[in-house]
Design a protein around this motif. Sequence first.
Motif, mmCIF file in Angstrom:
data_model
loop_
_atom_site.group_PDB
_atom_site.id
_atom_site.type_symbol
_atom_site.label_atom_id
_atom_site.label_comp_id
_atom_site.label_asym_id
_atom_site.label_seq_id
_atom_site.Cartn_x
_atom_site.Cartn_y
_atom_site.Cartn_z
ATOM 1 N N ASN A 86 0.822 -1.216 0.000
ATOM 2 C CA ASN A 86 0.000 0.000 0.000
ATOM 3 C C ASN A 86 0.855 1.265 0.000
ATOM 4 O OD1 ASN A 86 -2.445 -1.362 -0.058
ATOM 5 N ND2 ASN A 86 -2.603 -1.442 2.163
ATOM 6 N N ARG A 87 2.033 1.222 0.637
ATOM 7 C CA ARG A 87 2.908 2.394 0.702
ATOM 8 C C ARG A 87 3.756 2.563 -0.546
ATOM 9 N NH1 ARG A 87 5.792 1.328 6.089
ATOM 10 N NH2 ARG A 87 7.434 2.024 4.730
ATOM 11 N N CYS A 88 3.847 1.531 -1.365
ATOM 12 C CA CYS A 88 4.655 1.616 -2.583
ATOM 13 C C CYS A 88 3.825 2.274 -3.682
ATOM 14 C CB CYS A 88 5.088 0.216 -3.020
ATOM 15 S SG CYS A 88 6.128 0.224 -4.498
ATOM 16 N N HIS A 89 4.379 3.312 -4.312
ATOM 17 C CA HIS A 89 3.657 4.031 -5.353
ATOM 18 C C HIS A 89 3.524 3.201 -6.627
ATOM 19 C CE1 HIS A 89 3.426 7.673 -3.026
ATOM 20 N NE2 HIS A 89 4.710 7.543 -2.721
ATOM 21 N N GLY A 90 4.435 2.280 -6.851
ATOM 22 C CA GLY A 90 4.357 1.423 -8.030
ATOM 23 C C GLY A 90 4.431 2.201 -9.328
ATOM 24 N N ASN A 91 5.272 3.232 -9.339
ATOM 25 C CA ASN A 91 5.391 4.060 -10.539
ATOM 26 C C ASN A 91 6.799 3.925 -11.126
ATOM 27 O OD1 ASN A 91 6.962 5.541 -8.763
ATOM 28 N ND2 ASN A 91 5.402 7.109 -8.425
ATOM 29 N N ARG A 93 9.327 5.824 -10.472
ATOM 30 C CA ARG A 93 10.365 6.323 -9.561
ATOM 31 C C ARG A 93 11.091 5.154 -8.919
ATOM 32 N NH1 ARG A 93 7.756 10.316 -5.597
ATOM 33 N NH2 ARG A 93 9.934 10.480 -4.967
ATOM 34 N N PRO A 94 12.345 5.338 -8.541
ATOM 35 C CA PRO A 94 13.123 4.229 -7.981
ATOM 36 C C PRO A 94 12.851 3.936 -6.500
ATOM 37 C CG PRO A 94 14.501 6.162 -8.173
ATOM 38 C CD PRO A 94 13.175 6.515 -8.812
ATOM 39 N N ASP A 95 12.304 4.921 -5.756
ATOM 40 C CA ASP A 95 12.111 4.669 -4.326
ATOM 41 C C ASP A 95 11.020 3.619 -4.123
ATOM 42 O OD1 ASP A 95 10.460 6.775 -5.344
ATOM 43 O OD2 ASP A 95 9.705 7.074 -3.312
ATOM 44 N N ILE A 98 9.087 -1.365 -0.207
ATOM 45 C CA ILE A 98 9.235 -2.820 -0.106
ATOM 46 C C ILE A 98 10.717 -3.186 -0.074
ATOM 47 C CG2 ILE A 98 8.756 -5.050 -1.210
ATOM 48 C CD1 ILE A 98 6.269 -3.609 -2.509
ATOM 49 N N LEU A 99 11.470 -2.667 -1.039
ATOM 50 C CA LEU A 99 12.903 -2.958 -1.087
ATOM 51 C C LEU A 99 13.634 -2.332 0.092
ATOM 52 C CD1 LEU A 99 13.614 -2.561 -4.906
ATOM 53 C CD2 LEU A 99 13.320 -4.680 -3.592
ATOM 54 N N ASP A 100 13.210 -1.128 0.500
ATOM 55 C CA ASP A 100 13.828 -0.487 1.658
ATOM 56 C C ASP A 100 13.663 -1.355 2.903
ATOM 57 O OD1 ASP A 100 14.511 1.644 0.055
ATOM 58 O OD2 ASP A 100 12.896 2.946 0.782
ATOM 59 N N ASN A 101 12.472 -1.905 3.077
ATOM 60 C CA ASN A 101 12.219 -2.756 4.231
ATOM 61 C C ASN A 101 13.067 -4.016 4.181
ATOM 62 O OD1 ASN A 101 10.552 -5.154 5.492
ATOM 63 N ND2 ASN A 101 9.979 -3.283 6.589
ATOM 64 N N LEU A 102 13.154 -4.642 3.011
ATOM 65 C CA LEU A 102 13.962 -5.854 2.873
ATOM 66 C C LEU A 102 15.437 -5.570 3.112
ATOM 67 C CD1 LEU A 102 12.226 -7.469 -0.222
ATOM 68 C CD2 LEU A 102 12.038 -8.182 2.170
ATOM 69 N N ALA A 103 15.866 -4.367 2.762
ATOM 70 C CA ALA A 103 17.264 -3.973 2.963
ATOM 71 C C ALA A 103 17.523 -3.535 4.397
ATOM 72 C CB ALA A 103 17.635 -2.848 1.998
ATOM 73 N N GLY A 104 16.451 -3.427 5.192
ATOM 74 C CA GLY A 104 16.613 -3.059 6.593
ATOM 75 C C GLY A 104 16.759 -1.565 6.803
ATOM 76 N N GLU A 105 16.341 -0.789 5.831
ATOM 77 C CA GLU A 105 16.409 0.659 5.960
ATOM 78 C C GLU A 105 15.202 1.124 6.752
ATOM 79 O OE1 GLU A 105 17.027 2.372 2.101
ATOM 80 O OE2 GLU A 105 18.583 0.896 1.654
#
Length: 116
Positions: A86-91, A93-95, A98-105
């Motif tokens: 839900n928080r991922c814009h899915g557009n 843009r690179p941000d 989902i990936l931030d969470n998996l990377a532990g950011e």
Amino acid sequence: LLPAPERGENGYRSYSEREIEILRFVQRARKLGFSIRDVESLLALWSDRQRASAEVKGLARAHIEDVERRIKELESMRRTLSDLVNRCHGNDRPDCPILDNLAGEHACDHHEEQPE
């Protein structure tokens, strides 16, 4: 759980009726999610006509507790994944939360409070 079956001249395994019953028992127990160790215990109890059904019930109750624990873990995973999706814009843009969470950011982890 079974001794290696004999093979015919054609190379096919040959199972007795009893071995087929055991294989079906194992298959049904595994479909209910019992571990190999539990299936081994259940098989021993099934074969023991002097068994106490309380032992079988105890194994089943312990398995229910394990299933309930796994359900809670799966529900937690679903909530986290749903929130991230839900928080991922899915557009374009690179941000990506989902990936931030998996990377532990943690900057993108909404569960941690940000300083004001």
